[in-house]
Design a protein around this motif. Sequence first.
Motif: not given
Length: 427
Positions: A191-196, A372-381, A400-404
């Motif tokens: 899903v991360v690949g699909i999002a990208a 990218v955060f959407i699938p990563v967060l869902i996986n985290s649950f 993700l957070f380092l880009i900011f």
Amino acid sequence: MKIPTLQKPTFPVNHLIPWLIVILGLKILGFFTLSENITITRGLKILIRMACTGTTAFLIFHYQAKGYAANFRQSNSLVFWGYCAYLLLALFSFLWSTDVAYSALQWFMDTETFIFSILFIRLILLVNQYAGEHEIRLSDLLSRAVFLLMAWNILGAWFFPDTFYRLTHGQEVARLGGFLMNPNELGMLAVVGIAASYLELFQAKKNHYWDYFRIVCALYALILTGSRSSMIGFLLVSYYAINLTNNRWFKWVVIGVLLLSIPIIVQFIFIKEGDLKEVLSMTGRLPFWKALLTEGFPKQPWLGFGFMRISNEGFFQSVNTYAGKMTHNTFIQVLMNLGIIGFFICLSQLALTLYACVKSKSSNKKRFFTAVFIPVLINSFTEFGIFGETNYGILFYQLLFLIFVIDVSPHFSQKQILKIRQLAATK
């Protein structure tokens, strides 16, 4: 002092992109179990991860030595230091961990991944200062790197099914992943690949045939994993993607396809072998979480059992649930291994990251982070997650957070200006 744009030498971006794709792909591959022999697996993981980090550091020093200068600066410092506080508390937890060796192994892997993420973002920013209109996009690198891994898993499933498939539900259901990777984690990667790849569809002046092919390939791999949580992530990412475009026809076609596919997804992925009870208990996770919070957590509420430890023994055991080594929820994992203090630090760091995204003036960064955060967060649950035992979800969250956090200044010292002019004169 700001150097005039015309004095900047051009950078051969096309020569570097394949290297970056290989580095990122290998870094992700370093989280796979590449051998059934645990000693060989650990050796390969250390070799691959250190090679990726070392190569990234070498490229930065190499290009800077040639005259491609960059002054890195930090934005949203609290996001960065919040994560450092999390790693620091994890380091101190060695003092009370009942398995210091295991806690230390997890800590060193997470810290090494963090160093890689910092270097990788810096390398991209360094190159983009001299890339002109051909800037490197993290979404492009991630899309291609994940595609290579998905193609490898699909081909492996075709030719070596005993290795690349994992039998579950009484040996009745075959799920892509095998002993190499947890199917739910592999589904998240798809899903991360699909999002990208979705984000790459919005790039103008680009042939999108490969982007569509990568999406289809990753979606096929996702279906083979049979991951319920990842499929939810795919549906949400798809909904987010169609809201990024003004093409109404495209929106309705995608929505129509998703609606028509829901009955198939529910039947063959969400309700495996017709076991609705399993779905309602989240594959036994709900009673396990209840036991963790009511029986395990009160024993060490403030500082937990030590980094990535959820009990004094190797596994948490309860009369009313299965025995487990990890919680299948990254937030409960933090609560168990670093207690209330660690839980507060992690939630604060996550909140600061979301705030940094909201206030960012870069729409490209916002889109990349959200997709990218959407699938990563869902996986985290439901699995290891962004604060769990080491996995590539941690790598993605760090990027993700380092880009900011990491940025470059347009100003250069006199010495840097001299080097840049000398390099430009040789081009």
